[in-house]
Write an enzyme that holds these catalytic residues in place. Structure first.
Site, PDB file in Angstrom:
ATOM      1  N   ARG B  58       0.804  -1.219   0.000  1.00 15.61           N
ATOM      2  CA  ARG B  58       0.000   0.000   0.000  1.00 15.61           C
ATOM      3  C   ARG B  58       0.837   1.269   0.000  1.00 15.61           C
ATOM      4  O   ARG B  58       0.710   2.123  -0.871  1.00 15.61           O
ATOM      5  CB  ARG B  58      -0.900   0.056   1.246  1.00 15.61           C
ATOM      6  CG  ARG B  58      -2.271  -0.528   1.092  1.00 15.61           C
ATOM      7  CD  ARG B  58      -2.744  -1.074   2.433  1.00 15.61           C
ATOM      8  NE  ARG B  58      -1.864  -2.178   2.771  1.00 15.61           N
ATOM      9  CZ  ARG B  58      -2.088  -3.430   2.398  1.00 15.61           C
ATOM     10  NH1 ARG B  58      -3.175  -3.754   1.735  1.00 15.61           N
ATOM     11  NH2 ARG B  58      -1.223  -4.375   2.699  1.00 15.61           N
ATOM     12  N   THR B  59       1.689   1.398   1.023  1.00 19.01           N
ATOM     13  CA  THR B  59       2.369   2.676   1.226  1.00 19.01           C
ATOM     14  C   THR B  59       3.240   3.030   0.038  1.00 19.01           C
ATOM     15  O   THR B  59       3.239   4.163  -0.450  1.00 19.01           O
ATOM     16  CB  THR B  59       3.201   2.625   2.519  1.00 19.01           C
ATOM     17  OG1 THR B  59       2.361   2.213   3.596  1.00 19.01           O
ATOM     18  CG2 THR B  59       3.820   3.973   2.839  1.00 19.01           C
ATOM     19  N   LYS B  86      25.073  -5.548  -0.156  1.00 13.07           N
ATOM     20  CA  LYS B  86      26.529  -5.672  -0.155  1.00 13.07           C
ATOM     21  C   LYS B  86      27.120  -4.992   1.074  1.00 13.07           C
ATOM     22  O   LYS B  86      28.334  -4.849   1.184  1.00 13.07           O
ATOM     23  CB  LYS B  86      27.106  -5.021  -1.412  1.00 13.07           C
ATOM     24  CG  LYS B  86      26.595  -5.610  -2.729  1.00 13.07           C
ATOM     25  CD  LYS B  86      27.194  -4.870  -3.911  1.00 13.07           C
ATOM     26  CE  LYS B  86      26.436  -5.174  -5.188  1.00 13.07           C
ATOM     27  NZ  LYS B  86      26.810  -4.262  -6.289  1.00 13.07           N
ATOM     28  N   ARG B 108      10.970   4.240   4.118  1.00 11.78           N
ATOM     29  CA  ARG B 108      10.483   3.312   5.144  1.00 11.78           C
ATOM     30  C   ARG B 108      11.688   2.488   5.574  1.00 11.78           C
ATOM     31  O   ARG B 108      12.432   1.964   4.740  1.00 11.78           O
ATOM     32  CB  ARG B 108       9.389   2.401   4.612  1.00 11.78           C
ATOM     33  CG  ARG B 108       9.133   1.197   5.553  1.00 11.78           C
ATOM     34  CD  ARG B 108       7.945   0.385   5.138  1.00 11.78           C
ATOM     35  NE  ARG B 108       6.726   1.132   5.440  1.00 11.78           N
ATOM     36  CZ  ARG B 108       5.524   0.606   5.365  1.00 11.78           C
ATOM     37  NH1 ARG B 108       5.357  -0.650   4.994  1.00 11.78           N
ATOM     38  NH2 ARG B 108       4.468   1.338   5.650  1.00 11.78           N
ATOM     39  N   HIS B 136       4.393   6.590  11.726  1.00 12.89           N
ATOM     40  CA  HIS B 136       3.966   6.357  10.346  1.00 12.89           C
ATOM     41  C   HIS B 136       2.984   7.487  10.050  1.00 12.89           C
ATOM     42  O   HIS B 136       1.767   7.298  10.033  1.00 12.89           O
ATOM     43  CB  HIS B 136       3.290   4.988  10.239  1.00 12.89           C
ATOM     44  CG  HIS B 136       3.078   4.494   8.841  1.00 12.89           C
ATOM     45  ND1 HIS B 136       3.300   5.240   7.706  1.00 12.89           N
ATOM     46  CD2 HIS B 136       2.618   3.285   8.414  1.00 12.89           C
ATOM     47  CE1 HIS B 136       3.008   4.517   6.635  1.00 12.89           C
ATOM     48  NE2 HIS B 136       2.586   3.339   7.011  1.00 12.89           N
TER      49      HIS B 136
END
Lengths: 424, 311
Positions: B58-59, B86, B108, B136
């Site tokens: 969604r986000t 890496k 995020r 959030h």
């Protein structure tokens, strides 16, 4: 070689001295203490306005040498000590390789002797490889110069093994220094569990993770009759456990760090990784309990847990930053602040940094007795200064006190009569 | 009101006035999403990087579509296919991307404080799409927007949030947002999932679902991560759903016109029964729809807001 320290205020708690006296040092030993010594051809150090104490002893320091020299080594670590007024350090064994064998012990001692600016007394591992499984060869390590045993950084989780460690160490007359932590209760936490950790969304370390293990270790000390020294107490529960154990006659001693009597978990706000260490900064009530413990004799020593880390290990997200801060060069001003706040007398503060750690480790330091090795610290208690981390003598600059106004510092440090640090 | 924040890091530092302004701005963008040509030139020529270190449907899609509908150039980077595998550090990753002159980085990350960490080190704007267990903000804003849409207001309502409160950034942001906008918040979950001192953030704490949702205007259910069973927090999702899952019968304890919300993804049968998940009171898809408008508003305001209208 003669040196005369003139007109200083001599504070030597071991000999109950707090008065203005001169000290004459001959060939690296204290020769005389009296008012107005006339020593002809001696080199004179003017200590007017200064406090003169036995060289300070920090019994919990990580020198990172051998193996982790990118953080610190014996040369820079002892230089940081000298700059902080510390003439003797006990260094922890979590090096690479760890100090669970004579070769590493000998290496540390000889490198310090040849290139260091302070006495280094190694603490050996409790368990081989710090694995927490089998006892290290404490007899040989003690003979080789280790003054105590610790798996610091880690607890000894197995109860039977800790019991045997205490018994075995007492065979050789050495204390076991316990890093008391129930790892299962820590469960990956990175700061004290409480209101601040809830707000910041960081996994918390509950106080019971420390208290439960402190209780277990104290009981094992009681059961075995061995000498247990609890490292870095940080909770009011731990302080009270030690207090009650001492009342019962248990052979327990303990230490606290300057950051645990100065800062609370509020210092973590903003996700400052220089406020991340183990055990973590706790609540106001815990800090007050540590301060009370220092004042009433429950806590025996102030030890910094000097833990240098490279900037790449701290300049990351909070959850993955390494635990620990440097402390050798802020030990004095932070401790003197307790004197300024009238929590401790000057004598008591000096006791916590000299004769007490010396007795715990069984080393012949921490006094200004006639005949003693002339390790001395000359302190200006009134000098106000601002800490600039870039100016620290340690290789690593991980301190939460950068930019802080501090008061008091060592202006000269003498090791066996020789000046190893002079403030300029 | 002029509101042109450099970053959006969390709800905690925004005022009620600013939050309302964001919601009102989102209102004006909502209509664009139903046109045939879902495009306005507002952020034309701007570069927005979506830097996602955690999985997201969604986000991430929402931020990407929001950026594109504003005519920005959007680039998605997911950690698993970047040099993070890496061993490249967060700071190096972000600074290297910044060297390509993005206007906004939407991130995020699994570490609480990660967006604040970047905002201190970068010159471009940072928008928090979820940092660890911390905040959030865009979720709380779209939740508030949705409540306002279906209830006509936020002030004076009571909202219950149920689930793994300890590990939820959604709940923290929602507590701040709803309190500032005048709603009362209740939270509930098994004790193992309630963090110490959470009430200090502005909520009433309940140990059981029934008391928490009685007579509330809005029930917000959080996902129970099945992985958490191993961490001794709950013995099984079976037990959790029996005591804390929302089904038709329990939902009747709330007001008859109460709405059911969920940030997604849903575990059907765990925190929501399928009947409730597909039932008439849930506004979950409405939340998702509103998410695009809210994120358009955030990107617009961070990129320059009012000034853009004159370009």
């Amino acid at each position: 070689m003669k040196t005369l320290i003139k007109s200083g205020r001599i504070v030597d708690p071991a000999n109950h001295i707090d008065e203005k006296l001169d000290i004459l040092i001959i060939d690296g030993k204290i020769a005389e203490l009296s008012a107005n010594i006339d020593a002809g051809d001696a080199e004179i150090i003017n200590a007017a306005g200064l406090i003169v104490t036995p060289g300070l002893i920090d019994m919990h320091v990580h020198l990172r040498d051998p193996g982790l020299e990118y953080k610190e080594d014996i040369i820079t670590g002892t230089m940081a000590a000298a700059a902080g007024g510390v003439t003797s350090v006990a260094c922890m064994p979590n090096t690479s390789p760890v100090n669970d064998n004579l070769a590493v012990t000998r290496y540390i001692i000889s490198k310090a002797r040849e290139q260091g600016s302070a006495n280094v007394f190694p603490v050996g591992c409790i368990t081989k490889g710090l694995k927490g499984e089998i006892l290290a060869e404490m007899g040989e390590l003690k003979e080789g110069g280790c003054v105590g045993f610790s798996d610091d950084g880690r607890p000894v989780t197995d109860g039977e093994l800790m019991r045997r460690a205490l018994e075995y160490a007492s065979t050789f007359g050495a204390p076991v220094i316990s890093h008391a932590e129930d790892l299962s209760l820590v469960a990956g936490g990175s700061m004290n569990e409480g209101e601040v950790s809830t707000e910041l969304g960081l996994k918390g370390i509950p106080w019971v993770a420390e208290d439960a293990m402190t209780a277990r270790d104290i009981m094992l000390a009681e059961f075995t009759g061995a000498h247990l020294h609890v490292a870095h107490v940080s909770t009011r529960g731990s302080v009270e456990l030690v207090r009650q154990a001492k009342k019962r006659g248990v052979r327990v001693s303990c230490e606290a760090t300057p950051h645990h009597f100065t800062l609370t978990e509020e210092a973590v706000r903003g996700y400052d990784t220089n406020a991340k260490m183990n055990p973590p900064l706790r609540t106001r009530e815990d800090v007050d309990a540590v301060r009370a413990g220092l004042a009433d004799g429950t806590i025996d020593a102030i030890a910094t847990d000097h833990a240098p880390h490279h900037i790449d290990e701290k300049n990351v997200e909070f959850a993955i930053a390494m635990n620990g801060i440097v402390g050798l060069e802020t030990l004095l001003p932070l401790t003197l602040r307790l004197v300024g706040e009238k929590l401790l007398s000057l004598s008591r503060a000096v006791e916590l940094m000299t004769i007490n750690p010396a007795r715990i480790l069984g080393i012949e330091r921490g006094t200004l007795s006639v005949g003693a090795v002339a390790d001395l610290t000359l302190i200006n208690p009134n000098k106000e200064w601002v800490l600039d981390p870039a100016q620290l003598h340690s290789k690593s600059k991980n301190t939460p006190f950068g930019g802080h106004q501090l008061k008091g510092l060592a202006v000269k440090t003498l090791l066996a009569g020789k000046i190893v640090y002079s403030e300029n | 009101m002029i509101f042109n924040p450099k970053h959006i890091l969390g709800i905690r530092d925004l005022t009620a006035e600013e939050l309302t302004f964001i919601l009102d701005t989102a209102e004006s963008f909502k209509e664009i999403n139903t046109r045939q040509i879902k495009k306005v030139p507002t952020l034309r020529g701007r570069t927005i990087i979506n830097l996602f270190f955690e999985a997201s449907t969604r986000t991430r899609t929402s931020f990407e579509i929001a950026g594109k509908r504003l005519s920005a150039d959007t680039v998605n980077i997911s950690a698993s296919s970047s040099s993070v595998v890496k061993g490249e550090t967060l700071e190096d990753t972000a600074k290297n991307i910044e060297a390509m002159h993005p206007d906004i980085i939407v991130m995020r990350h699994s570490a609480s404080g990660a967006c604040e960490y970047l905002a201190r080190r970068l010159k471009c704007s940072v928008v928090n799409a979820g940092d660890g267990m911390h905040e959030h903000p865009s979720q709380a804003l779209l939740d508030a927007f949705t409540i306002r849409q279906f209830k006509g207001r936020i002030d004076g309502l009571t909202v219950a949030i149920v689930g793994d409160i300890t590990h939820s950034r959604v709940v923290r942001s929602n507590i701040y947002c709803l309190n500032k906008l005048g709603a009362k918040v209740r939270i509930a979950g098994p004790r193992t999932m309630l963090p110490p001192g959470i009430e200090r953030l502005g909520c009433e704490v309940f140990n059981n679902l029934e008391d928490a949702i009685r007579d509330v205007d809005c029930v917000m259910m959080l996902r129970i991560q099945r992985e958490r069973q191993g961490a001794s927090l709950i013995p099984s999702t079976r037990e959790y759903s029996r005591f804390f899952g929302l089904n038709e019968a329990k939902l009747r304890l709330a007001k008859p016109d109460a709405i059911v919300m969920h940030p997604g993804p849903i575990n059907r049968g765990v925190e929501l029964s399928t009947v409730v998940a597909d039932g008439p009171q849930n506004v979950i898809l409405g939340q998702v729809e509103n998410g695009v408008a809210v994120r358009m508003a955030l990107l617009y305001l961070v990129a320059g807001g009012e000034q853009l209208k004159n370009d």
